[in-house]
Design a protein around this motif. Sequence first.
Motif, PDB file in Angstrom:
ATOM      1  N   ARG A 187       7.654  26.333  25.546  1.00  9.93           N
ATOM      2  CA  ARG A 187       7.948  25.023  26.129  1.00  9.93           C
ATOM      3  C   ARG A 187       6.791  24.126  25.762  1.00  9.93           C
ATOM      4  O   ARG A 187       7.225  22.993  25.752  1.00  9.93           O
ATOM      5  CB  ARG A 187       8.126  25.508  27.560  1.00  9.93           C
ATOM      6  CG  ARG A 187       8.398  24.253  28.213  1.00  9.93           C
ATOM      7  CD  ARG A 187       8.632  24.562  29.667  1.00  9.93           C
ATOM      8  NE  ARG A 187       9.099  23.358  30.540  1.00  9.93           N
ATOM      9  CZ  ARG A 187       9.239  23.533  31.980  1.00  9.93           C
ATOM     10  NH1 ARG A 187       9.045  24.417  32.393  1.00  9.93           N
ATOM     11  NH2 ARG A 187       9.557  22.413  32.611  1.00  9.93           N
ATOM     12  N   TYR A 188       5.445  24.639  25.980  1.00  8.78           N
ATOM     13  CA  TYR A 188       4.373  23.527  26.044  1.00  8.78           C
ATOM     14  C   TYR A 188       3.619  23.405  24.511  1.00  8.78           C
ATOM     15  O   TYR A 188       2.848  22.510  24.534  1.00  8.78           O
ATOM     16  CB  TYR A 188       3.735  24.049  27.113  1.00  8.78           C
ATOM     17  CG  TYR A 188       4.040  23.958  28.404  1.00  8.78           C
ATOM     18  CD1 TYR A 188       4.556  24.851  29.136  1.00  8.78           C
ATOM     19  CD2 TYR A 188       4.149  22.613  29.232  1.00  8.78           C
ATOM     20  CE1 TYR A 188       5.049  24.976  30.379  1.00  8.78           C
ATOM     21  CE2 TYR A 188       4.818  22.508  30.372  1.00  8.78           C
ATOM     22  CZ  TYR A 188       5.128  23.546  30.962  1.00  8.78           C
ATOM     23  OH  TYR A 188       5.786  23.745  32.223  1.00  8.78           O
ATOM     24  N   ASP A 222       2.685  23.002  36.432  1.00  6.83           N
ATOM     25  CA  ASP A 222       2.612  22.586  34.680  1.00  6.83           C
ATOM     26  C   ASP A 222       1.260  22.380  34.429  1.00  6.83           C
ATOM     27  O   ASP A 222       0.875  22.846  33.043  1.00  6.83           O
ATOM     28  CB  ASP A 222       3.322  21.278  34.444  1.00  6.83           C
ATOM     29  CG  ASP A 222       4.820  21.393  34.816  1.00  6.83           C
ATOM     30  OD1 ASP A 222       5.385  20.198  34.877  1.00  6.83           O
ATOM     31  OD2 ASP A 222       5.286  22.680  34.729  1.00  6.83           O
ATOM     32  N   VAL A 251      -1.644  28.086  27.698  1.00  4.12           N
ATOM     33  CA  VAL A 251      -0.922  27.931  26.389  1.00  4.12           C
ATOM     34  C   VAL A 251      -2.135  27.701  25.508  1.00  4.12           C
ATOM     35  O   VAL A 251      -2.247  28.191  24.323  1.00  4.12           O
ATOM     36  CB  VAL A 251       0.254  27.099  26.333  1.00  4.12           C
ATOM     37  CG1 VAL A 251       0.711  26.910  24.908  1.00  4.12           C
ATOM     38  CG2 VAL A 251       1.376  27.558  27.303  1.00  4.12           C
ATOM     39  N   LYS A 286      -0.200  25.943  33.417  1.00  5.88           N
ATOM     40  CA  LYS A 286       0.652  26.516  32.107  1.00  5.88           C
ATOM     41  C   LYS A 286      -0.009  26.049  31.033  1.00  5.88           C
ATOM     42  O   LYS A 286      -0.015  26.676  30.141  1.00  5.88           O
ATOM     43  CB  LYS A 286       2.188  26.449  32.430  1.00  5.88           C
ATOM     44  CG  LYS A 286       2.812  27.122  33.449  1.00  5.88           C
ATOM     45  CD  LYS A 286       4.278  26.581  33.591  1.00  5.88           C
ATOM     46  CE  LYS A 286       4.976  27.120  34.799  1.00  5.88           C
ATOM     47  NZ  LYS A 286       6.381  26.937  34.904  1.00  5.88           N
ATOM     48  N   VAL A 287       0.103  24.597  30.851  1.00  6.44           N
ATOM     49  CA  VAL A 287      -0.502  23.855  29.589  1.00  6.44           C
ATOM     50  C   VAL A 287      -1.883  24.464  29.206  1.00  6.44           C
ATOM     51  O   VAL A 287      -2.220  24.749  28.034  1.00  6.44           O
ATOM     52  CB  VAL A 287      -0.537  22.408  29.917  1.00  6.44           C
ATOM     53  CG1 VAL A 287      -1.421  21.777  28.678  1.00  6.44           C
ATOM     54  CG2 VAL A 287       0.842  21.899  29.978  1.00  6.44           C
ATOM     55  N   TRP A 311       6.316  30.113  28.274  1.00  9.03           N
ATOM     56  CA  TRP A 311       5.265  28.887  28.436  1.00  9.03           C
ATOM     57  C   TRP A 311       4.749  28.179  26.932  1.00  9.03           C
ATOM     58  O   TRP A 311       4.893  27.306  26.761  1.00  9.03           O
ATOM     59  CB  TRP A 311       3.956  29.345  29.189  1.00  9.03           C
ATOM     60  CG  TRP A 311       4.244  29.549  30.697  1.00  9.03           C
ATOM     61  CD1 TRP A 311       5.434  29.715  31.225  1.00  9.03           C
ATOM     62  CD2 TRP A 311       3.318  30.231  31.595  1.00  9.03           C
ATOM     63  NE1 TRP A 311       5.552  30.030  32.396  1.00  9.03           N
ATOM     64  CE2 TRP A 311       4.043  30.461  32.602  1.00  9.03           C
ATOM     65  CE3 TRP A 311       1.828  30.315  31.294  1.00  9.03           C
ATOM     66  CZ2 TRP A 311       3.673  31.040  33.895  1.00  9.03           C
ATOM     67  CZ3 TRP A 311       1.452  30.770  32.683  1.00  9.03           C
ATOM     68  CH2 TRP A 311       2.185  31.293  33.881  1.00  9.03           C
ATOM     69  N   SER A 344       6.641  36.043  30.439  1.00  9.32           N
ATOM     70  CA  SER A 344       6.225  34.436  31.086  1.00  9.32           C
ATOM     71  C   SER A 344       5.537  33.596  30.036  1.00  9.32           C
ATOM     72  O   SER A 344       5.637  32.714  29.710  1.00  9.32           O
ATOM     73  CB  SER A 344       5.822  34.603  32.283  1.00  9.32           C
ATOM     74  OG  SER A 344       6.766  35.277  33.294  1.00  9.32           O
ATOM     75  N   LEU A 345       4.468  34.319  29.469  1.00 14.58           N
ATOM     76  CA  LEU A 345       3.540  33.472  28.494  1.00 14.58           C
ATOM     77  C   LEU A 345       4.133  33.064  27.477  1.00 14.58           C
ATOM     78  O   LEU A 345       3.947  32.146  27.134  1.00 14.58           O
ATOM     79  CB  LEU A 345       2.139  34.502  28.525  1.00 14.58           C
ATOM     80  CG  LEU A 345       0.982  34.020  27.642  1.00 14.58           C
ATOM     81  CD1 LEU A 345       0.706  32.523  28.273  1.00 14.58           C
ATOM     82  CD2 LEU A 345      -0.284  34.679  27.714  1.00 14.58           C
ATOM     83  N   ARG A 397       5.294  30.788  41.266  1.00 13.55           N
ATOM     84  CA  ARG A 397       5.543  29.411  40.709  1.00 13.55           C
ATOM     85  C   ARG A 397       4.106  29.003  40.348  1.00 13.55           C
ATOM     86  O   ARG A 397       2.993  28.927  41.188  1.00 13.55           O
ATOM     87  CB  ARG A 397       6.074  28.556  41.594  1.00 13.55           C
ATOM     88  CG  ARG A 397       7.561  28.795  41.879  1.00 13.55           C
ATOM     89  CD  ARG A 397       8.147  27.825  43.038  1.00 13.55           C
ATOM     90  NE  ARG A 397       8.142  26.510  42.511  1.00 13.55           N
ATOM     91  CZ  ARG A 397       8.337  25.511  43.260  1.00 13.55           C
ATOM     92  NH1 ARG A 397       8.504  25.671  44.313  1.00 13.55           N
ATOM     93  NH2 ARG A 397       8.329  24.292  42.937  1.00 13.55           N
ATOM     94  N   TYR A 398       4.028  28.365  39.109  1.00 17.62           N
ATOM     95  CA  TYR A 398       2.779  27.742  38.632  1.00 17.62           C
ATOM     96  C   TYR A 398       2.971  26.355  38.252  1.00 17.62           C
ATOM     97  O   TYR A 398       3.879  26.078  37.902  1.00 17.62           O
ATOM     98  CB  TYR A 398       2.149  28.438  37.420  1.00 17.62           C
ATOM     99  CG  TYR A 398       1.667  29.969  37.847  1.00 17.62           C
ATOM    100  CD1 TYR A 398       2.401  31.186  37.644  1.00 17.62           C
ATOM    101  CD2 TYR A 398       0.379  30.194  38.139  1.00 17.62           C
ATOM    102  CE1 TYR A 398       1.921  32.509  38.054  1.00 17.62           C
ATOM    103  CE2 TYR A 398      -0.026  31.459  38.477  1.00 17.62           C
ATOM    104  CZ  TYR A 398       0.817  32.440  38.318  1.00 17.62           C
ATOM    105  OH  TYR A 398       0.477  33.856  38.599  1.00 17.62           O
TER     106      TYR A 398
END
Length: 382
Positions: free
Chosen positions: A45-46, A8, A15, A11-12, A42, A38-39, A5-6
């Motif tokens: 989503r972001y 947010d 991205v 992840k932002v 992300w 996964s990338l 798990r990373y």
Amino acid sequence: MSSRRYPDEFKVEVVKQVTERGRRVKEVAEHLGVSQHSLYAWIRRYQQPDEEKQKQQAQADEIRRLNAQLREVTEERDILKKAGRVLRQAVRVRYAFIKDHERAHPVRRLCRLMDVHPSGYYAWKRQPDSRRQREDRRLLGVIKQSWLESGVYGYRKIHHDLRDLGERCGKHRVARLMRGEGLKSQTGYRRRPGFRGGRPAIVAPNHLQQQFDVSAPNQAWVTDITYIRTHEGWLYLSVVLDLFSRQVVGWSMRPRMDRELAMNALMMAVWRRQPDGPVVVHSDQGSQFSSHDWQDFLKAHGLVDSMSRRGNCHDNAVAESFFQLLKRERIRRRIYPDREEARRDVFDYIELFYNARHRHGYIGGLSPVEFEKRYFNRLASV
């Protein structure tokens, strides 16, 4: 690693490496050890839509305009504070005030606030010094010579020296000239009160005791906070380093140095490393590390709190060394217009350069990621 798990915040920033810096998805995924699937998820989503980016850009432009107006108003307020009673005095006194402050503020702004015309000021500035000013300069040379010969005299004894040399001047004139040059008597000094040896930590004992050499990952972490200057204001950075490989395992950046800044960095470290045993987490006695939230989080995740003595920074030398490296190799080479640009650059340095590629002398010239990879390979081969 991709199944972990990373947060947010992580992840932002990942991205942005693809959407704003133009890096390839495959390259970023390989550097960070995450899957391309996964990338891409992300990014979907972001990633911000164009309309939202334009709206944010418009808001940022408006904020910069308002900040510029605020700086101008603040500067005028500061000028008027410095002026004091100068506004009610003669024009030549106001000219002298402008001359004293023209290096710090624009001349036209000073003239407008002092209610004089710039052409009049420049005409006054071109005029030769008065006889009194020339005499003051000559007298100041004699005063400096007398003060240098004694090294300890104040204006009263300097005045006596001048009288012995045949100079006719008052002691208050001598005091004024010496004050303008920063010359004063040597009156001695007394030590400021306070305990110099460092006070023991109240919240937690020092479990680290400067033992920086550990035999495996997730045995001892160190954490600290530093600041980064931008034109928008300060950006504070909190990091968590594993002493085994010197890898930055957690970080967070915020415009305020509060307990949430330290908590976010520690949470990222726990999420990324997922330690299966007790880990010593060493910090100083800052309020961010002595809060109830910090202590509760440590207890909930089986982490051992460790703190340096007050005023003793040696136990946190590894974190301080990383901050010096970051500023020497990256930050001092940049001029950041805002906090967002600083965030992107610091993320690039930590995740894509320092952890993955930076050769560290302590671990035999390897990068922190490569050093840990070889360690786990040796364990697997045994």
